[in-house]
Enzyme design. Structure first.
Site, PDB file in Angstrom:
ATOM      1  N   ASP A  20       0.818  -1.210   0.000  1.00  0.00           N
ATOM      2  CA  ASP A  20       0.000   0.000   0.000  1.00  0.00           C
ATOM      3  C   ASP A  20       0.855   1.264   0.000  1.00  0.00           C
ATOM      4  O   ASP A  20       1.877   1.339   0.681  1.00  0.00           O
ATOM      5  CB  ASP A  20      -0.906   0.003   1.234  1.00  0.00           C
ATOM      6  CG  ASP A  20      -1.685   1.294   1.367  1.00  0.00           C
ATOM      7  OD1 ASP A  20      -2.599   1.507   0.550  1.00  0.00           O
ATOM      8  OD2 ASP A  20      -1.365   2.092   2.264  1.00  0.00           O
TER       9      ASP A  20
ATOM     10  N   GLU B 141       1.249  -0.385  -5.386  1.00  0.00           N
ATOM     11  CA  GLU B 141       0.285   0.699  -5.531  1.00  0.00           C
ATOM     12  C   GLU B 141       1.073   2.007  -5.632  1.00  0.00           C
ATOM     13  O   GLU B 141       1.464   2.597  -4.628  1.00  0.00           O
ATOM     14  CB  GLU B 141      -0.679   0.743  -4.347  1.00  0.00           C
ATOM     15  CG  GLU B 141      -1.818   1.735  -4.579  1.00  0.00           C
ATOM     16  CD  GLU B 141      -2.410   2.308  -3.311  1.00  0.00           C
ATOM     17  OE1 GLU B 141      -3.604   2.654  -3.320  1.00  0.00           O
ATOM     18  OE2 GLU B 141      -1.680   2.427  -2.306  1.00  0.00           O
TER      19      GLU B 141
END
Length: 678
Positions: A333, A387
């Site tokens: 993330d 990401e």
């Protein structure tokens, strides 16, 4: 080890625009190798290094218990808990082992018991504080006091894995993104066990081959979506005991579904008692000192990736979830925030100079390369996804190829583009050329995963695509026999947008739970501003189950679409190639692995006998967004076969003559090539 200059040559061969940054690449790759040497001291294997969770924390031994913690600034450390009356007791004082700051205590077998609560009381010059152990594997919040404590977790019988030898299928990932807590229909926090019983069968029926679990690591604030992690080695106890998470993953494996999880190593919650902030009295034990250690936009702390002990902690965390819970990989993330000291905030990333300047945190880049190397050595079949919104070159290239080693990167510009289209651009102004560019604009040498929307687009303050297109009409006009024009448009585009995004995807596709059937409303976790309501922190599955509602038709389309792409492995057939785009007609057609995809985005104009350049042969209609089974108007006969016609003035020398109704998309399967001129 491959020479650095050889790796740089490979990178530049893959992307010639990197030639102007050869010196930067040499330095950057040298830094990765240097960090590997520094943390392993040239004599320890990376896999052995990444075992901090087997040394630190609480462990049951043959003759009792041992607990260890790293707290270099501490002057004294005590275990406090049920066993000590929550008071400092000399018999529970840890002993400092070295100048490195390792502390240890050995306890007899009868001192601690399964289920006991405990924490640390750490003293330092000028102060003291209670802390949750950094390597705690079970952390529980008291429902009355709201206080977090670590919990002794040593059940008499450990979980017995039923599918211990599972390997992730070697197929393009079709990812179903889920949040276990809000996956249930009831207005409450769902559990691992409820998810396994109620939601996993839905995912199996929907045809997705990969589950992406959000919010696995313990986080104090439920509404953070799991991104403000406090205890990196503890699965969130609000969803149930660890064994229930193991059973969820085991049950998914039984259905040949891989399970990856969000791994949040980009920052940490700022909390001190239940987090790592000021753990030993200093702000710089795990994080950067001063302003650089604070992410002011996220109200969180930023790791110091240049510190060997921090790398040890994070690499051990990578290994822990693979070993203990058999996850099949990670979505890392927010790595844009890791990669740049400006965290990517208010940056356009318009040129290669943005990737090679003094705002790049090369320690973070080196950590990510080592993390990927480690993960793939432990589990060669594991998948890692980056990401990143910046487009940093090489993220999804193998470490052996000079890259950072991720298997995939998200095509994060695609959902942003769709929002701009449906929000700001009238249907009649949609540009097919721009659409094609946005859907296929990616680094060909790196594998990407596309999506129309994830959880981000569903959060309060934003809208899902279906909700944005249908708006309030969703509340009153979703009955199957209601001919509302606004809903009709929204449903047609909802199906077309998903199909064209999947068909042009690089190497994978993602959908957030419920969005496949046009779930209404937004996501809003319980908070003071909504009176701690769970009304919008759940999924209304009954809408997709009701035969009288249009949601069921959208779900049916998604199921057929996913089955087609998975059954024929269509994403494994190379990149799509453009056959035809026409701005005025709003027609887009392309081929991929011999299959042909044709879209008419025109809001009102249908075209009989429309010519599409195509390779010679015969093609059968396999999927039609306008089919009545999917809530369409059934303007095309199902299963019909089309034969190409000779046409000298196009590159293929052939064309298809097709009826293209307004707002429809079609998928055509190639049959045997014609043996005669048509």
């Amino acid at each position: 080890m491959i020479a650095i200059h050889t790796l740089v040559d490979r990178l530049i061969n893959a992307d010639p625009y990197l030639e102007g940054h050869r010196a930067d690449l040499v330095r950057r790759l040298g830094h990765i190798q240097g960090m590997r040497e520094r943390i392993t001291q040239g004599r320890m294997d990376l896999m052995d290094l990444a075992s901090g969770h087997e040394y630190f924390g609480l462990h049951k031994t043959t003759d009792g218990w041992v607990f260890r913690e790293w707290a270099p600034n501490a002057t004294a450390v005590y275990l406090v808990g049920d066993f000590s009356g929550w008071n400092e007791d000399r018999s529970f004082a840890l002993t400092r082992l070295s100048n490195e700051g390792d502390w240890e205590i050995h306890l007899s077998p009868d001192v601690l018991h399964h289920g006991d609560f405990f924490r640390l009381r750490i003293h330092w010059d000028g102060g003291r504080g209670d802390r949750i152990p950094a390597y705690a594997r079970r952390v529980v919040q008291d429902p009355d006091t709201m206080i977090f404590n670590a919990q002794v977790w040593a059940p008499d019988s450990p979980y017995h894995w039923r599918h211990d030898d599972f390997k992730r299928p070697d197929r393009p990932p079709l990812i179903y993104e889920v949040h276990v807590g809000m996956a249930q229909e009831d207005e409450k926090v769902g559990t691992w066990r409820e998810f396994t019983a109620n939601i996993l069968p839905r995912i199996v029926a929907a045809g997705y081959n990969t589950i992406q679990l959000m919010a696995v690591q313990e986080h104090p604030y439920y509404g953070s979506f799991g991104y403000h992690v406090s205890s990196f080695f503890a699965p969130s106890s609000r969803f149930g005991p660890p064994e229930d998470l193991m059973d969820l993953i085991d049950s998914a494996h039984a259905q040949n579904i891989a399970v990856i999880m969000d791994l949040v190593h980009s920052h940490s919650v700022s909390n001190t008692v239940e987090g790592l902030g000021l753990f030993d009295g200093t702000e710089y034990q795990y994080f950067h000192k001063g302003r650089r250690g604070h992410h002011y936009a996220w109200d969180s702390r930023c790791f110091d990736y240049g510190k060997p002990q921090v790398i040890h902690f994070l690499l051990s965390n990578c290994r822990y979830w693979l070993d203990a819970f058999h996850v099949d990989g990670y979505r890392f993330d927010g790595i844009t925030s890791m990669l740049y000291t400006h965290h990517g905030l208010e940056r356009a990333f318009s040129g290669y100079d943005d990737y090679f300047n003094d705002t790049v945190d090369e320690d973070a880049l080196a950590y990510l390369a080592l993390a990927n190397e480690l993960i793939h050595r432990i589990r060669p079949d594991a998948m890692t996804v980056a990401e990143d919104i910046s487009g940093m070159p090489g993220l999804a290239l193998p470490v052996a190829g000079g890259g950072v080693g991720f298997d995939f990167r998200f095509a994060m510009g695609v959902p942003d583009y769709w929002i701009r289209m449906v929000k700001d651009t009238p249907d009649e102004d949609w540009s097919m050329g721009h659409l094609w560019h946005e859907l296929t604009n990616r680094r060909r040498e790196e594998q990407t995963i596309s999506y129309t929307e994830s959880h981000d687009q569903a959060l309060v303050g934003d809208k899902t695509l279906m909700f944005r297109m249908a708006d309030a009409a969703m509340y009153d006009h979703m009955l199957a026999d209601d001919p509302h024009l606004g809903v009709d448009r929204a449903m047609a585009l909802h199906k077309m947008i998903r199909l064209v995004t999947l068909a042009t995807a690089g190497s994978g596709y993602l959908n957030f739970m419920g969005n496949e059937f046009g779930h209404p409303d937004w996501i809003d976790f319980p908070r003071e501003g909504n009176h701690w309501s769970f009304r919008y922190a759940r999924r209304q599955w009954h809408l997709a189950d009701d035969p009288n509602l249009k949601y069921r038709l959208l779900a049916r389309f998604d199921r057929q679409m996913i089955a087609l792409f998975d059954g024929f492995n269509l994403l494994a057939g190379g990149d799509p190639s453009l056959l035809w785009d026409h701005h005025h007609d709003k027609i887009l057609a392309f081929a991929r692995a011999g299959w042909i995809y044709v879209f008419n985005f025109h809001p009102t104009q249908s075209f009989p006998g429309y010519g599409i350049p195509a390779p010679g042969g015969s093609y059968r209609l396999m999927l039609d967004t306008d089919a009545t089974d999917f809530g369409g108007h059934g303007r095309i006969a199902p299963g019909q076969v089309h034969h190409t016609l000779v046409e000298a003035n196009n590159p293929w020398g052939r064309r298809l003559s097709l009826y293209l109704p307004a707002r429809t998309g079609s998928v055509l399967q190639p049959l045997a090539a014609l043996n005669r001129e048509s």
